[in-house]
Design an enzyme around this catalytic site. Structure first.
Site, mmCIF file in Angstrom:
data_model
loop_
_atom_site.group_PDB
_atom_site.id
_atom_site.type_symbol
_atom_site.label_atom_id
_atom_site.label_comp_id
_atom_site.label_asym_id
_atom_site.label_seq_id
_atom_site.Cartn_x
_atom_site.Cartn_y
_atom_site.Cartn_z
ATOM 1 N N HIS A 143 3.925 18.299 10.503
ATOM 2 C CA HIS A 143 3.807 16.586 10.542
ATOM 3 C C HIS A 143 5.189 17.057 8.830
ATOM 4 O O HIS A 143 4.800 17.506 7.761
ATOM 5 C CB HIS A 143 3.178 16.915 9.360
ATOM 6 C CG HIS A 143 1.973 15.396 10.712
ATOM 7 N ND1 HIS A 143 1.967 14.249 11.137
ATOM 8 C CD2 HIS A 143 0.549 16.328 11.606
ATOM 9 C CE1 HIS A 143 0.728 14.679 11.465
ATOM 10 N NE2 HIS A 143 0.290 15.239 12.138
ATOM 11 N N GLY A 194 0.827 -10.950 -10.481
ATOM 12 C CA GLY A 194 1.340 -9.140 -9.578
ATOM 13 C C GLY A 194 2.875 -9.222 -9.685
ATOM 14 O O GLY A 194 3.528 -9.573 -9.550
ATOM 15 N N VAL A 195 2.854 -7.377 -8.941
ATOM 16 C CA VAL A 195 4.318 -7.135 -8.799
ATOM 17 C C VAL A 195 5.261 -8.119 -7.705
ATOM 18 O O VAL A 195 6.243 -8.730 -7.193
ATOM 19 C CB VAL A 195 4.175 -5.651 -8.627
ATOM 20 C CG1 VAL A 195 6.018 -5.831 -8.292
ATOM 21 C CG2 VAL A 195 3.723 -4.824 -9.546
ATOM 22 N N ASP A 196 4.346 -8.222 -6.242
ATOM 23 C CA ASP A 196 4.478 -9.076 -5.280
ATOM 24 C C ASP A 196 5.701 -9.950 -5.565
ATOM 25 O O ASP A 196 6.378 -10.539 -5.147
ATOM 26 C CB ASP A 196 4.322 -8.867 -3.813
ATOM 27 C CG ASP A 196 2.441 -6.809 -3.963
ATOM 28 O OD1 ASP A 196 4.324 -5.993 -4.662
ATOM 29 O OD2 ASP A 196 2.195 -6.899 -3.626
ATOM 30 N N SER A 197 4.290 -11.387 -5.813
ATOM 31 C CA SER A 197 4.495 -12.122 -5.966
ATOM 32 C C SER A 197 5.765 -12.562 -7.412
ATOM 33 O O SER A 197 6.660 -13.661 -7.236
ATOM 34 C CB SER A 197 3.202 -13.075 -6.297
ATOM 35 O OG SER A 197 2.733 -13.203 -7.377
ATOM 36 N N GLU A 219 5.885 15.129 7.333
ATOM 37 C CA GLU A 219 6.565 13.302 6.496
ATOM 38 C C GLU A 219 4.978 13.997 5.961
ATOM 39 O O GLU A 219 5.260 13.070 4.541
ATOM 40 C CB GLU A 219 6.040 12.091 7.563
ATOM 41 C CG GLU A 219 4.462 12.534 8.119
ATOM 42 C CD GLU A 219 4.466 12.796 8.727
ATOM 43 O OE1 GLU A 219 4.391 13.932 10.128
ATOM 44 O OE2 GLU A 219 3.717 12.817 10.527
ATOM 45 N N CYS A 257 3.947 16.043 16.026
ATOM 46 C CA CYS A 257 2.604 16.460 16.346
ATOM 47 C C CYS A 257 2.348 15.863 17.607
ATOM 48 O O CYS A 257 3.140 15.814 19.026
ATOM 49 C CB CYS A 257 1.934 15.361 15.235
ATOM 50 S SG CYS A 257 -0.052 16.233 15.544
#
Ligand code: XMP
Length: 524
Positions: free
Chosen positions: A167, A223-226, A169, A79
């Site tokens: 685009h 949570g998932v991240d920690s 993506e 683009c």
């Protein structure tokens, strides 16, 4: 060194999607602002130029220095990126000939072009541009066109420079993934070896080297991240990792005990700290949402710090920071104004004087989940909905009291368990390309809000005057935008009945049908 594709960001809203699509191909990539190009080492296999809200003809249009890139490395302009190459290398862009927004049919002109290998002769693409490439850059020829835009894609001969006006993506470009695969795996020659297993092996090895025998502290949130960060660190340094899980008294029903048990089962060295009374004390009489967040955030820091002081010789603080938190965004409209203060633990590292280690810094959320799964973490933990740091404190509008917390916990438990027990045939919200096990899995985030309003009802023969509960369920990819979920009526009927019959203090249930923007996900 890990091979990678460099994405130069000109400020498009969908730049991160380019990154996500490449990662789905197991190709590592990094997004950097167009004006802060990192050193191009031999591990950089190609470069992608993103779209932009700017027109290349604007006075303040972003300009990237491609002198070390164009003609030297495979390059793909998307683009604005396509227009930029044209404008700066002998072509011409103008604003009036043909504007295209939305779906368009692309016809491949050069069927031998490696960018379109395996792509249908005609396929749907997504366009979003006001300007048109009126003249191709020097040495370029058309490789694909649409009905309205002849120069929809071009290649510069003698170089591996490609450009597409659409685009690839975004979801609506049906064969976009194939085009990006052709660029990354074909034209750039990437091996596609960035898998969860390779990430785990490399990260564990580098954590071992970086941390040696040092002690590390990590705040677990459930949570998932920690959780994934903790399991990775545990694999690398074992008992030198101490995790602290704080019960702020504002968690969901049984959440602290259940999650703490899961952590212990996984062999983590975890300390559970009960300090609900402190938080409630600090919240007494506080009704303003920002003041509540601040009170919860600062109490968390005090509790965490006091606990961490007990761990002798700790040198590092680990955090579950992920890639979207660290991508330096290109500021298009100046710094965005603060809507809510999200960072619950801001100020913690400075106060504690510890070095920071962030093992998930390079991962998108869905990759964190894939890594978590490869680490053998159970689905109940990996597939958990996001939950805000200030917890139920910001889902009780107005002052937080024990009584209101009790009501909200009971109602929330009925809603969440109900979602988990309701079968459905919908895509999973946490695992792209997989089906959900139940409604809970198909939703990005759900929660219950206690409104500070009482209304009249009738229970049996008696008049009642009780609280209202609002249910919220949204679909999102990153929390920046969200749509409310069209929950089945039968499900809503059951949950509403269960809540009103079983939770004393509630006589009315509403469903929040607002999207973000303009509403936010949390009510405070
Ligand atoms: P909003 O309400 O801004 O929320 O639409 C977007 C996402 O962020 C979560 N959220 C928070 N997370 N600390 C957090 O860790 C916070 O203070 C906080 N406030 C909102 C929210 O749950 C949603 O997932």
């Amino acid at each position: 060194m890990q091979e990678m594709i460099l994405i130069l960001d000109f400020g498009s809203q969908v730049t991160q999607l380019i990154g996500r699509r490449l990662r789905e191909l197991n190709v590592y990539c990094e997004i950097h602002p167009y004006n802060k190009i990192p050193a191009i080492g031999p591990n950089v296999k190609g470069v992608i130029l993103s779209g932009s809200p700017f027109s290349v003809r604007d006075e303040k249009a972003p300009i990237a220095d491609l002198s070390n890139i164009k003609g030297k490395l495979p390059l793909l302009g998307i683009c604005y990126g396509a227009q930029f190459i044209s404008q700066h290398f002998g072509g011409e862009v103008n604003g009036s000939i043909a504007r295209e927004y939305g779906r368009a049919m692309l016809t491949v002109v050069d069927e031998a072009c490696p960018l379109f290998k395996g792509v249908s002769k005609t396929s749907q693409v997504w366009m979003s541009h006001g300007d048109t490439i009126a003249k191709l850059p020097q040495g370029a020829r058309i490789i694909a066109s649409t009905d309205d835009v002849e120069n929809a894609a071009y290649k510069i001969d003698g170089e591996t420079t490609y450009a597409v006006q659409f685009h690839p993506e975004v979801f609506h470009t049906k064969e976009g993934p194939q085009m990006l695969a052709n660029f990354a795996l074909g034209i750039c020659g990437c091996k596609g070896d960035w898998t969860p297993d390779s990430f785990i092996d490399n990260t564990v090895a580098s954590l071992k080297q970086k941390l040696g025998d040092d002690k590390v502290i990590l705040g677990l949130s459930g949570g998932v991240d920690s959780t994934v960060a903790a399991v990775l660190l545990n694999k690398a340094i074992g008992k030198n990792l101490t995790c602290i899980f704080v019960d702020n008294g504002l968690l969901r029903k049984n959440e602290f005990e259940d999650v703490l048990d899961s952590y212990k089962e996984m062999g983590l060295n975890v300390i559970g700290v009960h300090s609900g009374h402190l938080f409630l004390e600090k919240l007494k009489g506080v009704t303003d949402p920002e003041a509540k967040r601040k009170a919860i955030g600062s109490t968390f820091i005090d509790v965490f710090d006091a606990e961490a002081q007990k761990i002798e010789g700790a040198r590092w603080l680990a955090q579950g920071t992920i890639y979207p938190d660290v991508i330096e965004s290109v500021s298009v409209n100046g710094p965005s104004c603060k809507i809510k203060s999200h960072h619950n633990v801001g100020g913690l590292p400075e106060k504690m004087n510890l070095k920071i280690v962030e093992p998930l810094r390079s991962l998108f959320k869905d990759e964190v989940r894939r890594v978590g799964r490869a680490l053998g973490i159970k689905r109940e933990l990996i597939g958990r909905h996001p939950f805000p740091g200030p917890s139920l404190g910001i889902r009780i509008l107005g002052e937080v009291t024990e009584e209101k917390l009790h009501i909200l916990r009971e109602a929330d438990d009925i809603f969440i368990k109900g979602l988990r027990n309701w079968p459905c045939e919908l895509p999973s919200a946490s695992y792209p390309n997989e089906m959900a096990d139940n409604l809970y899995d198909s939703i990005w985030q759900a929660g219950t809000i206690l409104l500070p309003v009482k209304s009249v009802g009738v229970m049996g023969d008696e008049r009642s005057y009780e609280y209202t509960i609002a249910l919220r369920a949204v679909i999102s990819t990153d929390g920046m935008t969200a749509d409310w979920v069209h929950l089945p009526y039968e499900f809503m009927a059951k949950v509403s009945n269960d809540i009103i019959n079983k939770v004393k203090g509630v006589n009315r249930v509403c469903y929040d049908i607002s999207s973000k923007p303009p509403a936010t996900i949390e009510w405070e």
